[in-house]
Design a protein around this motif. Structure first.
Motif, mmCIF file in Angstrom:
data_model
loop_
_atom_site.group_PDB
_atom_site.id
_atom_site.type_symbol
_atom_site.label_atom_id
_atom_site.label_comp_id
_atom_site.label_asym_id
_atom_site.label_seq_id
_atom_site.Cartn_x
_atom_site.Cartn_y
_atom_site.Cartn_z
ATOM 1 N N UNK A 10 0.842 -1.187 0.000
ATOM 2 C CA UNK A 10 0.000 0.000 0.000
ATOM 3 C C UNK A 10 0.882 1.243 0.000
ATOM 4 N N UNK A 11 0.481 2.245 -0.762
ATOM 5 C CA UNK A 11 1.267 3.470 -0.896
ATOM 6 C C UNK A 11 0.332 4.675 -0.785
ATOM 7 N N UNK A 12 0.910 5.859 -0.534
ATOM 8 C CA UNK A 12 0.093 7.015 -0.155
ATOM 9 C C UNK A 12 0.601 8.285 -0.846
ATOM 10 N N UNK A 13 -0.308 9.051 -1.381
ATOM 11 C CA UNK A 13 0.057 10.386 -1.892
ATOM 12 C C UNK A 13 -1.095 11.344 -1.648
ATOM 13 N N UNK A 14 -0.775 12.622 -1.562
ATOM 14 C CA UNK A 14 -1.798 13.613 -1.208
ATOM 15 C C UNK A 14 -2.670 13.970 -2.405
ATOM 16 N N UNK A 15 -3.218 12.969 -3.049
ATOM 17 C CA UNK A 15 -4.141 13.202 -4.165
ATOM 18 C C UNK A 15 -5.568 13.198 -3.649
ATOM 19 N N UNK A 16 -6.415 14.025 -4.267
ATOM 20 C CA UNK A 16 -7.852 13.957 -3.979
ATOM 21 C C UNK A 16 -8.410 12.691 -4.630
#
Ligand code: DAH
Length: 372
Positions: free
Chosen positions: A215-221
């Protein structure tokens, strides 16, 4: 049984008197008619046709009659017993029919009722397609590696040759984890699975052949094609004598096993800080196999009539990354790739909207069952 009676007087054997036989017969027939269940009829049979029933006992008295009277008494008693036995048989059949009809109504099963009032869930298609992707590499001899989702900036960026001013590090992309007093912690939610490359090289004996689903995370809407939480499959090979040709071959095997035999792949030059050279990988569209290109009569929704589908990034591991992970670059070289699992699910299974993958509606998940 009484002793033989030579002075003929049937009235003396009370049980064999015609009125008495007629009374016993009538009593039995009445009881049979009254019996309203098979259990009751069973008792009636014992009482009126059993070994100890009045007529059975009377029958035994026939021998006590003078010979001239025996035939007459035998006919009357025998006739009564036959009638009773036939009445029992008829009533038995009638009660069995009634019971069968009742059972058909009372024990009917409505096969259209829902069989399971608490439906079982299904594994999420992102999980199952991610496992399937990883399995293909496991089949080629790769091992599964894992790393933390809350990751040190050093692993996520520095060791992967992202310079301190690299745009991917800025607040626009990265979730930074706040430190004790709201200060910096040096930790981020990993923006990709690539930091596990560095962990694998540090933790394991060389050579290394690993795939990393995670699982990975970015500040995208959240929108139709983006989600702040998403998944990648990373691959890393570090060994002696490793070249780009091995990477081409591994990607080719993956695409053919996942999407169909004979599908071609291609690489287009690109840039990633942690690979040199770097490339984007495309595969031939598995739906139209290129037939939709320049053919407006047969458009292809899967590849937007381009004939090729982009599946991820890859490249030869930048020696700086090998050095950061303590690998002898004179002896070893390697390559890596990164595939998006949401993206793969979208084009592989025709999922149009990222919302469907994250909203947790069981109707979406159940439609994929357990099979993928
Ligand atoms: N980490 C990259 C990303 O998140 C994907 C990627 C590209 C991974 C190239 C790789 C690679 O291992 O070689 O966009």
């Amino acid at each position: 049984m009484s002793a033989p009676n030579n002075s003929y007087d049937p009235v003396e054997v009370n049980a064999l008197h015609p009125d008495e036989v007629a009374r016993m017969r009538q009593e039995a027939l009445d009881a049979i008619a009254r019996a309203s269940s098979l259990e009751e009829l069973k008792e009636v049979r014992i009482a009126h046709a059993g070994d100890r029933s009045p007529l059975a006992l009377a029958n035994r008295e026939i021998g006590a009659l003078p010979p001239a009277a025996r035939a007459d008494a035998g006919r009357r008693v025998g006739g009564a017993r036959r009638e009773i036995s036939e009445a029992l048989k008829a009533r038995q059949a009638q009660l069995e029919d009634e019971r069968d009809a009742r059972v058909l109504v009372e024990e009917a099963v409505d096969v259209t009722l829902p069989y399971d009032r608490i439906p079982h869930g299904s594994r999420h298609p992102l999980t199952t397609i991610g496992e399937r992707m990883a399995d293909i590499f496991v089949g080629m001899g790769f091992e599964i590696a894992e790393g933390p989702e809350v990751e040190a900036e050093w692993y996520n960026f520095d060791a992967l040759n992202f310079l301190p001013d690299h745009p991917a590090r800025t607040m626009q992309d990265t979730f930074f984890v706040a430190g004790p007093n709201g200060g910096e912690s040096g930790m981020v939610l990993r923006t990709h699975t690539s930091p596990v490359q560095v962990r694998a090289m540090l933790d394991r004996e060389l050579p290394v052949y690993v795939v990393v689903p995670g699982r990975t995370f970015r500040t995208d809407e959240l929108d139709a094609t983006h989600s702040p939480v998403f998944h990648q499959l990373e691959g890393l090979v570090v060994d002696e004598g490793i070249t780009l040709a091995h990477l081409r071959g591994a990607i080719q095997v993956f695409v053919e096993q996942m999407f169909g035999e004979g599908l071609r792949t291609r690489m287009r030059p690109s840039y990633f800080p942690f690979t040199e050279p770097s490339a984007e990988v495309d595969m031939e569209c598995f739906v139209c196999r290129g037939a939709s290109v320049g053919n407006p009569d047969a458009p292809c929704r899967t590849c937007s009539s381009e004939g090729w589908i982009e599946i991820g990034g890859c490249g030869v591991v930048n020696p700086r990354v090998l050095v950061a992970a303590g690998v002898d670059t004179e002896r070893y070289s390697g390559w890596a790739f990164g595939l998006g699992i949401e993206r793969t699910l979208m084009f592989a299974r025709g999922v149009k909207d990222m919302h469907d993958m994250v909203e947790g509606d069981v109707r979406f998940t159940a439609a994929f069952g357990m099979e993928m």
